[in-house]
Design an enzyme around this catalytic site. Sequence first.
Site, PDB file in Angstrom:
ATOM      1  N   GLU A   6       0.821  -1.205   0.000  1.00 24.78           N
ATOM      2  CA  GLU A   6       0.000   0.000   0.000  1.00 24.78           C
ATOM      3  C   GLU A   6       0.860   1.261   0.000  1.00 24.78           C
ATOM      4  OE1 GLU A   6      -2.005  -2.842   3.011  1.00 24.78           O
ATOM      5  OE2 GLU A   6      -0.055  -2.611   2.045  1.00 24.78           O
ATOM      6  N   ALA A  22      11.093 -36.423  -8.108  1.00 23.49           N
ATOM      7  CA  ALA A  22      10.871 -36.768  -9.513  1.00 23.49           C
ATOM      8  C   ALA A  22      11.166 -38.249  -9.712  1.00 23.49           C
ATOM      9  CB  ALA A  22      11.762 -35.927 -10.421  1.00 23.49           C
TER      10      ALA A  22
END
Length: 315
Positions: free
Chosen positions: A54, A160
């Site tokens: 912000e 993997a």
Amino acid sequence: MNRFIPAMKMALNAAEQFVGATAPNPPVGAIALDRSGKVLLGAAHQMAGAPHAEAKLLELAEKLGKLAAIETLVVTLEPCNHKGRTLPCTDAILKHKNIRRVVFGCHDPNPQVKGGGEARLREAGLEVISGVLENECRFLIRAFAKQVRTGRPYVTIKAAFTDEGSMIPPIGEKTFTSPASLLFAHELRKRADAIWTGSGTVLADYPQFTVRWLPDHPEKRRFLVLSDRRRQVPKDWLALAEKNRFRIHYAENLEEGLDFLGKSGVLEVLVEAGPTLRDQWLESGLWDESVVITQGMNGEDDEVDVEFRSELGDE
């Protein structure tokens, strides 16, 4: 509420560019709208010590001469109302009387500051709308939520397998996965603040654990946690890791390593290890996300399976 969804999607996209760069703070994005709902500009929190989303947005708006045109701020996370390295975002917002509305996606999960931002803005007379794309915004900060609630980082386990179920690459090769899978694996590394591996993986592959398939966050330093009780990892590999900006920590066990990382402000740790250490993690119940990449058969695309131990990383 629906009219703010496009802007919230833009805020999410802005924040996602810095996932892995903001620890110990959460990634946050913000978009400014004018009275007609037109997007003026956007910003994101980029690193700890830098302005929050912000404040960064308002700073940019002033430089671009768009500050007075802002009526609505759309933010992925409830604006903070506490002072840390920077001033509260609520103060930055309330300085500008033309800002009349704040829309945010999810509340701050930090139990020490819960609810302060929304209440402060409402008390000051601003319209506050919460819960826009709440699930997506909570998912964005799931690692931060885990850390502030438990004191420990979010744990992602990556593995993997070949199409035959092996984790070992062919002789002379470092990998067997497709370029798309390699890019995804390096994206996982990029978002992590620490890598955790075992001595067996190091001795077998001499892996670098660096982010190479896409640009890394500038000046990023990660912890490299080793499960290596016998101190088998060679000194030359450790020297290379330190040259690659890793900070080495030997973990006595999973609990000790997690506590150390939590105290060090780490939001997410990526476990890249062989079957023994991977199984230890899975059996421990201390993990949050499991990613399994399986080599495609007969030239087909690899399969990627992602499992979450609990909803949105919540405990």
